[in-house]
Design an enzyme around this catalytic site. Sequence first.
Site, mmCIF file in Angstrom:
data_model
loop_
_atom_site.group_PDB
_atom_site.id
_atom_site.type_symbol
_atom_site.label_atom_id
_atom_site.label_comp_id
_atom_site.label_asym_id
_atom_site.label_seq_id
_atom_site.Cartn_x
_atom_site.Cartn_y
_atom_site.Cartn_z
ATOM 1 N N HIS A 187 0.801 -1.231 0.000
ATOM 2 C CA HIS A 187 0.000 0.000 0.000
ATOM 3 C C HIS A 187 0.828 1.273 0.000
ATOM 4 O O HIS A 187 0.377 2.308 -0.488
ATOM 5 C CB HIS A 187 -1.033 -0.029 1.119
ATOM 6 C CG HIS A 187 -2.193 -0.901 0.746
ATOM 7 N ND1 HIS A 187 -2.273 -2.209 1.113
ATOM 8 C CD2 HIS A 187 -3.244 -0.661 -0.067
ATOM 9 C CE1 HIS A 187 -3.359 -2.739 0.584
ATOM 10 N NE2 HIS A 187 -3.967 -1.824 -0.145
ATOM 11 N N GLU A 429 -11.415 -10.577 -5.712
ATOM 12 C CA GLU A 429 -9.977 -10.576 -5.420
ATOM 13 C C GLU A 429 -9.544 -11.871 -4.750
ATOM 14 O O GLU A 429 -8.385 -12.069 -4.439
ATOM 15 C CB GLU A 429 -9.584 -9.358 -4.581
ATOM 16 C CG GLU A 429 -10.403 -9.119 -3.339
ATOM 17 C CD GLU A 429 -10.061 -7.806 -2.634
ATOM 18 O OE1 GLU A 429 -8.991 -7.231 -2.906
ATOM 19 O OE2 GLU A 429 -10.851 -7.367 -1.798
ATOM 20 N N ASP A 453 -4.686 -8.369 -4.858
ATOM 21 C CA ASP A 453 -4.846 -9.554 -4.026
ATOM 22 C C ASP A 453 -5.053 -10.799 -4.870
ATOM 23 O O ASP A 453 -4.509 -11.855 -4.557
ATOM 24 C CB ASP A 453 -6.027 -9.360 -3.070
ATOM 25 C CG ASP A 453 -5.633 -8.517 -1.870
ATOM 26 O OD1 ASP A 453 -4.554 -8.775 -1.310
ATOM 27 O OD2 ASP A 453 -6.380 -7.598 -1.519
ATOM 28 N N CYS A 500 -9.939 -2.607 -10.388
ATOM 29 C CA CYS A 500 -9.348 -1.492 -9.646
ATOM 30 C C CYS A 500 -7.984 -1.866 -9.086
ATOM 31 O O CYS A 500 -7.358 -1.074 -8.391
ATOM 32 C CB CYS A 500 -10.282 -1.020 -8.551
ATOM 33 S SG CYS A 500 -10.661 -2.318 -7.366
#
Length: 538
Positions: A187, A429, A453, A500
Amino acid sequence: MKLGIAASKGYAIGTVVIKEENELKIEERAVKDVESEKERFKKALQNSKEQLVKIKEKAEKEMGADKAAVFESHAMLLEDPEFAGAVEMGIENSKINAEKALQDVVDMYAGIFASMEDEYMRERGADVKDVGKRVLANLLGKISVDSDIMADNTVVVAHDLTPSDTAQLDKSKVIAFLTNIGGRTSHSAIMARTLEIPAVVGLQDITSSVKNGDTIIVDGIEGSVVINPDEETIKAYEAKKEGFEREREELKKLISVKTVTKAGKRIEVAGNIGKPEDVHSVLANGGDGIGLFRTEFLYMDRNDAPTEEEQYEAYKYVLEKMEGRPVVIRTLDIGGDKTLPYLPLPEEMNPFLGYRAIRLCLDRKELFKIQLRALLRASVYGNLRVMFPMISGLEEFLQAKEVVEECKAELKAEGKDVSENIQWGIMVEIPAAAVCADELAKYVDFFSIGTNDLIQYTLAADRMSEKVSYLYNPMHPAVLRLIKMTIEGAHKEGKWCGMCGEMAGDEKAIATLVEYGLDEFSMSASSILKAKQLIMQN
Ligand code: PEP
Ligand code: MG
């Protein structure tokens, strides 16, 4: 030159500031010159006080006086003659180094607070530790990541940066960052792309290869750095930087162009955001909407969860600024590499496979309901689409929808308006969801494929690990098959399918995704224009 993993594009030439390790190492040393050791401590104390004054001023401006008060109490501790006196006494009596004497006093104070009855007082123990760490960092000559105390053109070098460390970086001073560990979809790397600053991660030993004040070139395209380069190298990179910026400028002509494939299909190219204000860079880069609002960032950098009212304001802001364009807001996805200080999670061997996202929300219904109520109330201000993260099967989606219905009924009873046009979708995901996409599509309004993921779970390759990053391949046939199945599953039921995860903005993947029929691509704002260009060529 050192090679790592390119995490955010662009070039930077700046000065190294090494961020303190979370755990600073203290070694006990015997000292002969007690007076100069005490002086060293006093200097570190003074530096810490000056830093806290600046941080408090900034926090007051940006977060309000109540949030800034914590820095005031940190400064007060440093002013306390008993605290400083105890450290100096430690140096004098035990003839030990300032670091060890400081640590002993901090441990003693923290111990006293920890044994108190009152919960508020017990929590003050954390403040003592925090302020002790600041003084220690100054003693060790390591600067913390507070950008308040950084000069212009800083390149932050750290073992790792947490998402909240990254969120705090001040773009006017920090022009790039480098880390020892991490992968392209950790992240902090994603945040770097949002901030539009170059970053290289997974450099393994960058913290021990540089010193504070070194000049460094960061190449966020190749994923490399050059430490203390010669003039010629600097010139070469300045030219590359100029070329990169020129291309960015040229792409701006696509800002208001509608994205249509060669076959004539209209594609939505949207932006991923972490904070409400990020909508501006999505709009400035020609985004057709928001394809992912990672709401967990609203929960970070604070001592308690955001209230319903605070969240309502944040969602309303984004919906209003997007003026009717679609806004996909994802419910809280905490866990994995994102943690909250006020929401202790169990220690797990595999946090990415553990108590995370929708699993946590369905278990902590009171927390989930606050967010859902805020979303439902904000829905009247725009085109809201809500999605749930980490859905592994239909049951979780239905349970989440049940909580939504409960919130809707409550709001109706309170006389509050809720839009009838909200779309409800899921992130695909987890491979199980992709495999069952045709079934899930009967119940949801849309899918958004979370490849960050999905890839790690499909290939069993931790997205955070630079050691296995060679396996983390978006174009692996197994990943591609799952993506294709998901899109086809959605289309069979007349639903739309977006993506996304970072793969949506991956220049090498776009042609394949267009071929598979993906309807919406959502990515960091800085990738939107290039993606528009590539989609139109396919
Ligand atoms: C993903 O997994 O692809 C995704 C978009 O979610 P996050 O990166 O926040 O886990
Ligand atoms: Mg995810």
